[in-house]
Design an enzyme around this catalytic site. Sequence first.
Site, PDB file in Angstrom:
ATOM      1  N   GLN A  30       0.823  -1.214   0.000  1.00  0.00           N
ATOM      2  CA  GLN A  30       0.000   0.000   0.000  1.00  0.00           C
ATOM      3  C   GLN A  30       0.857   1.265   0.000  1.00  0.00           C
ATOM      4  O   GLN A  30       0.513   2.252  -0.639  1.00  0.00           O
ATOM      5  CB  GLN A  30      -0.916  -0.004   1.212  1.00  0.00           C
ATOM      6  CG  GLN A  30      -1.938  -1.117   1.172  1.00  0.00           C
ATOM      7  CD  GLN A  30      -2.757  -1.167   2.441  1.00  0.00           C
ATOM      8  OE1 GLN A  30      -3.410  -0.192   2.798  1.00  0.00           O
ATOM      9  NE2 GLN A  30      -2.736  -2.289   3.131  1.00  0.00           N
ATOM     10  N   ILE A  50      11.751   0.292   6.437  1.00  0.00           N
ATOM     11  CA  ILE A  50      12.791  -0.498   7.099  1.00  0.00           C
ATOM     12  C   ILE A  50      13.484  -1.403   6.074  1.00  0.00           C
ATOM     13  O   ILE A  50      14.672  -1.733   6.244  1.00  0.00           O
ATOM     14  CB  ILE A  50      12.183  -1.284   8.279  1.00  0.00           C
ATOM     15  CG1 ILE A  50      13.254  -1.732   9.261  1.00  0.00           C
ATOM     16  CG2 ILE A  50      11.359  -2.455   7.800  1.00  0.00           C
ATOM     17  CD1 ILE A  50      12.684  -2.218  10.602  1.00  0.00           C
ATOM     18  N   ASP A  87      13.665   3.275  10.193  1.00  0.00           N
ATOM     19  CA  ASP A  87      12.660   2.633  11.039  1.00  0.00           C
ATOM     20  C   ASP A  87      11.754   3.708  11.639  1.00  0.00           C
ATOM     21  O   ASP A  87      12.256   4.682  12.234  1.00  0.00           O
ATOM     22  CB  ASP A  87      13.404   1.863  12.153  1.00  0.00           C
ATOM     23  CG  ASP A  87      12.507   0.898  12.899  1.00  0.00           C
ATOM     24  OD1 ASP A  87      11.323   1.209  13.114  1.00  0.00           O
ATOM     25  OD2 ASP A  87      13.016  -0.169  13.298  1.00  0.00           O
ATOM     26  N   ASN A 114       1.818   5.030   7.115  1.00  0.00           N
ATOM     27  CA  ASN A 114       1.308   3.750   6.588  1.00  0.00           C
ATOM     28  C   ASN A 114       2.054   2.539   7.128  1.00  0.00           C
ATOM     29  O   ASN A 114       1.502   1.436   7.179  1.00  0.00           O
ATOM     30  CB  ASN A 114       1.414   3.813   5.056  1.00  0.00           C
ATOM     31  CG  ASN A 114       1.342   2.459   4.395  1.00  0.00           C
ATOM     32  OD1 ASN A 114       0.266   1.911   4.194  1.00  0.00           O
ATOM     33  ND2 ASN A 114       2.502   1.898   4.048  1.00  0.00           N
ATOM     34  N   SER A 166      -7.129   0.413  10.143  1.00  0.00           N
ATOM     35  CA  SER A 166      -7.569  -0.877   9.618  1.00  0.00           C
ATOM     36  C   SER A 166      -9.039  -1.073   9.959  1.00  0.00           C
ATOM     37  O   SER A 166      -9.583  -0.395  10.850  1.00  0.00           O
ATOM     38  CB  SER A 166      -6.746  -1.989  10.281  1.00  0.00           C
ATOM     39  OG  SER A 166      -7.298  -3.261  10.035  1.00  0.00           O
ATOM     40  N   TYR A 179      -2.869  -6.380  17.488  1.00  0.00           N
ATOM     41  CA  TYR A 179      -3.086  -5.586  16.265  1.00  0.00           C
ATOM     42  C   TYR A 179      -4.345  -4.735  16.409  1.00  0.00           C
ATOM     43  O   TYR A 179      -4.348  -3.545  16.073  1.00  0.00           O
ATOM     44  CB  TYR A 179      -3.208  -6.542  15.072  1.00  0.00           C
ATOM     45  CG  TYR A 179      -3.261  -5.868  13.717  1.00  0.00           C
ATOM     46  CD1 TYR A 179      -2.116  -5.326  13.136  1.00  0.00           C
ATOM     47  CD2 TYR A 179      -4.456  -5.787  13.007  1.00  0.00           C
ATOM     48  CE1 TYR A 179      -2.167  -4.719  11.885  1.00  0.00           C
ATOM     49  CE2 TYR A 179      -4.518  -5.188  11.763  1.00  0.00           C
ATOM     50  CZ  TYR A 179      -3.372  -4.659  11.199  1.00  0.00           C
ATOM     51  OH  TYR A 179      -3.426  -4.063   9.955  1.00  0.00           O
ATOM     52  N   LYS A 183      -4.475  -0.661  16.237  1.00  0.00           N
ATOM     53  CA  LYS A 183      -5.204   0.083  15.204  1.00  0.00           C
ATOM     54  C   LYS A 183      -6.321   0.942  15.809  1.00  0.00           C
ATOM     55  O   LYS A 183      -6.664   1.988  15.268  1.00  0.00           O
ATOM     56  CB  LYS A 183      -5.730  -0.881  14.145  1.00  0.00           C
ATOM     57  CG  LYS A 183      -4.609  -1.519  13.300  1.00  0.00           C
ATOM     58  CD  LYS A 183      -3.740  -0.474  12.591  1.00  0.00           C
ATOM     59  CE  LYS A 183      -2.789  -1.090  11.570  1.00  0.00           C
ATOM     60  NZ  LYS A 183      -1.969  -0.082  10.864  1.00  0.00           N
ATOM     61  N   VAL A 212      -6.465  -6.545   2.184  1.00  0.00           N
ATOM     62  CA  VAL A 212      -5.816  -5.942   1.014  1.00  0.00           C
ATOM     63  C   VAL A 212      -4.854  -6.962   0.418  1.00  0.00           C
ATOM     64  O   VAL A 212      -4.117  -7.638   1.154  1.00  0.00           O
ATOM     65  CB  VAL A 212      -5.028  -4.663   1.403  1.00  0.00           C
ATOM     66  CG1 VAL A 212      -4.396  -4.042   0.166  1.00  0.00           C
ATOM     67  CG2 VAL A 212      -5.929  -3.662   2.104  1.00  0.00           C
TER      68      VAL A 212
HETATM   69  N1  LIG Z   1      -2.725  -5.993   4.031  1.00  0.00           N
HETATM   70  C1  LIG Z   1      -3.864  -5.878   4.686  1.00  0.00           C
HETATM   71  O1  LIG Z   1      -4.776  -6.734   4.547  1.00  0.00           O
HETATM   72  C2  LIG Z   1      -4.125  -4.691   5.573  1.00  0.00           C
HETATM   73  C3  LIG Z   1      -5.432  -4.469   6.029  1.00  0.00           C
HETATM   74  C4  LIG Z   1      -5.686  -3.368   6.847  1.00  0.00           C
HETATM   75  C5  LIG Z   1      -4.667  -2.506   7.197  1.00  0.00           C
HETATM   76  N2  LIG Z   1      -3.386  -2.747   6.747  1.00  0.00           N
HETATM   77  C6  LIG Z   1      -2.353  -1.785   7.132  1.00  0.00           C
HETATM   78  O2  LIG Z   1      -1.887  -1.135   5.963  1.00  0.00           O
HETATM   79  C7  LIG Z   1      -0.530  -0.718   6.154  1.00  0.00           C
HETATM   80  C8  LIG Z   1       0.314  -1.180   4.978  1.00  0.00           C
HETATM   81  O3  LIG Z   1       0.300  -2.596   4.928  1.00  0.00           O
HETATM   82  P1  LIG Z   1       0.593  -3.447   3.593  1.00  0.00           P
HETATM   83  O4  LIG Z   1      -0.602  -4.296   3.358  1.00  0.00           O
HETATM   84  O5  LIG Z   1       1.073  -2.565   2.505  1.00  0.00           O
HETATM   85  O6  LIG Z   1       1.765  -4.382   4.164  1.00  0.00           O
HETATM   86  P2  LIG Z   1       3.291  -4.621   3.679  1.00  0.00           P
HETATM   87  O7  LIG Z   1       3.911  -5.505   4.670  1.00  0.00           O
HETATM   88  O8  LIG Z   1       3.268  -5.047   2.246  1.00  0.00           O
HETATM   89  O9  LIG Z   1       3.916  -3.160   3.731  1.00  0.00           O
HETATM   90  C9  LIG Z   1       4.268  -2.547   4.941  1.00  0.00           C
HETATM   91  C10 LIG Z   1       5.566  -1.807   4.733  1.00  0.00           C
HETATM   92  O10 LIG Z   1       5.908  -1.167   5.960  1.00  0.00           O
HETATM   93  C11 LIG Z   1       7.286  -1.390   6.202  1.00  0.00           C
HETATM   94  N3  LIG Z   1       7.566  -1.333   7.642  1.00  0.00           N
HETATM   95  C12 LIG Z   1       7.160  -2.206   8.587  1.00  0.00           C
HETATM   96  N4  LIG Z   1       7.656  -1.869   9.781  1.00  0.00           N
HETATM   97  C13 LIG Z   1       8.391  -0.752   9.583  1.00  0.00           C
HETATM   98  C14 LIG Z   1       9.146   0.090  10.443  1.00  0.00           C
HETATM   99  N5  LIG Z   1       9.297  -0.186  11.743  1.00  0.00           N
HETATM  100  N6  LIG Z   1       9.756   1.176   9.921  1.00  0.00           N
HETATM  101  C15 LIG Z   1       9.645   1.454   8.592  1.00  0.00           C
HETATM  102  N7  LIG Z   1       8.967   0.672   7.735  1.00  0.00           N
HETATM  103  C16 LIG Z   1       8.334  -0.400   8.225  1.00  0.00           C
HETATM  104  C17 LIG Z   1       7.571  -2.766   5.627  1.00  0.00           C
HETATM  105  O11 LIG Z   1       8.954  -2.969   5.366  1.00  0.00           O
HETATM  106  C18 LIG Z   1       6.713  -2.762   4.374  1.00  0.00           C
HETATM  107  O12 LIG Z   1       7.407  -2.279   3.245  1.00  0.00           O
HETATM  108  C19 LIG Z   1      -0.103  -1.286   7.501  1.00  0.00           C
HETATM  109  O13 LIG Z   1      -0.216  -0.289   8.491  1.00  0.00           O
HETATM  110  C20 LIG Z   1      -1.112  -2.387   7.749  1.00  0.00           C
HETATM  111  O14 LIG Z   1      -1.283  -2.656   9.122  1.00  0.00           O
HETATM  112  C21 LIG Z   1      -3.111  -3.820   5.947  1.00  0.00           C
END
Ligand SMILES: NC(=O)c1ccc[n+]([C@@H]2O[C@H](COP(=O)([O-])OP(=O)(O)OC[C@H]3O[C@@H](n4cnc5c(N)ncnc54)[C@H](O)[C@@H]3O)[C@@H](O)[C@H]2O)c1
Length: 282
Positions: A30, A50, A87, A114, A166, A179, A183, A212
């Site tokens: 995302q 990260i 981070d 995000n 979320s 989690y 959230k 997602v």
């Molecule tokens: N995928 C889902 O179904 C879903 C649903 C609801 C909410 N979300 C939320 O959406 C957001 C994005 O998730 P996504 O689906 O793209 O997941 P993803 O794991 O593909 O992407 C998350 C990104 O955040 C980075 N990250 C994680 N911890 C970090 C830190 N401490 N410092 C810097 N970067 C960091 C990761 O390296 C990764 O590139 C998150 O907050 C997640 O909780 C995801």
Amino acid sequence: MALAPGPRRLIRLQRLDGRVALVTGVARGQGRAHAVRLAREGAHIVGIDIAGPIDGIPYDHATLDDLAETERLVAAEGRESMLVQGDVRDLDALTTLASDAVERWGRLDVVVANAGICIPATWDESTPKIFQDTLDINVTGTWNTVMATAPHVIATGRGSIILISSYAGKKMQPFMVHYTTSKHAVTGMTRAFAAELGAHNIRVNSVHPGAVDSPMGSGQMQSRIESTMQANPRLAPMGTPFLNEYAASSEQIADAVAFLASDDSSFITAEHLSVDGGAQYF
Ligand SMILES: NC(=O)c1ccc[n+]([C@@H]2O[C@H](COP(=O)([O-])OP(=O)(O)OC[C@H]3O[C@@H](n4cnc5c(N)ncnc54)[C@H](O)[C@@H]3O)[C@@H](O)[C@H]2O)c1
């Protein structure tokens, strides 16, 4: 007289022309979709990820190659980027990044907090480390992002801050007490920052995706979710959308983020926008 259709580039929306947007978790999923979409709207992109291993996650971690691919995609939209490995738990890293961006482009208009992690575990499988890591990244990391950037958005004169919560931050996600807690904290943080930053013409809203289709679902994630469901199968259907697709694409979440970043949402603040196909009511 009907006008001949022009090149696609000419009819694109450019709602953020000349503005600067900071996105955390920008390497993939995302975060990458937000960066590319906001660049398409005309913004230069500042980002942090990260881009490496994270303790306890059951899915594949992001890499430096992922970060480089986001940079390439933003450039393909004709915009500049400044993407770094770092981070969100590190407030100093975020403060330096925000200052560097303002030194380069003279402003900061949009912030998308995000970055996040998600570790499925039943309540009695959960450990203090899972709970703490989840809160450190999803809550403190989000707070750090706002604290490092808000002074610059205030100096710009107006702006939009978007916190990625979320479905679990409005309803709840079974087998994820940690989690869900994190959230919901982001949902409350949205309202609390919105109240104080409103006086500076800054809007603060949260986005609440349901499932997602992102790399968060890779590796052992699906099998971990399925095995937690076996602990109490009657909770398994929670989060089913009303629409036929189960999961959104990252780009569908980015559509909502672009709307909240733009002046099309100029009187919307302290709002919690679900992009979950109705799942919060199932
Ligand atoms: N995928 C889902 O179904 C879903 C649903 C609801 C909410 N979300 C939320 O959406 C957001 C994005 O998730 P996504 O689906 O793209 O997941 P993803 O794991 O593909 O992407 C998350 C990104 O955040 C980075 N990250 C994680 N911890 C970090 C830190 N401490 N410092 C810097 N970067 C960091 C990761 O390296 C990764 O590139 C998150 O907050 C997640 O909780 C995801």
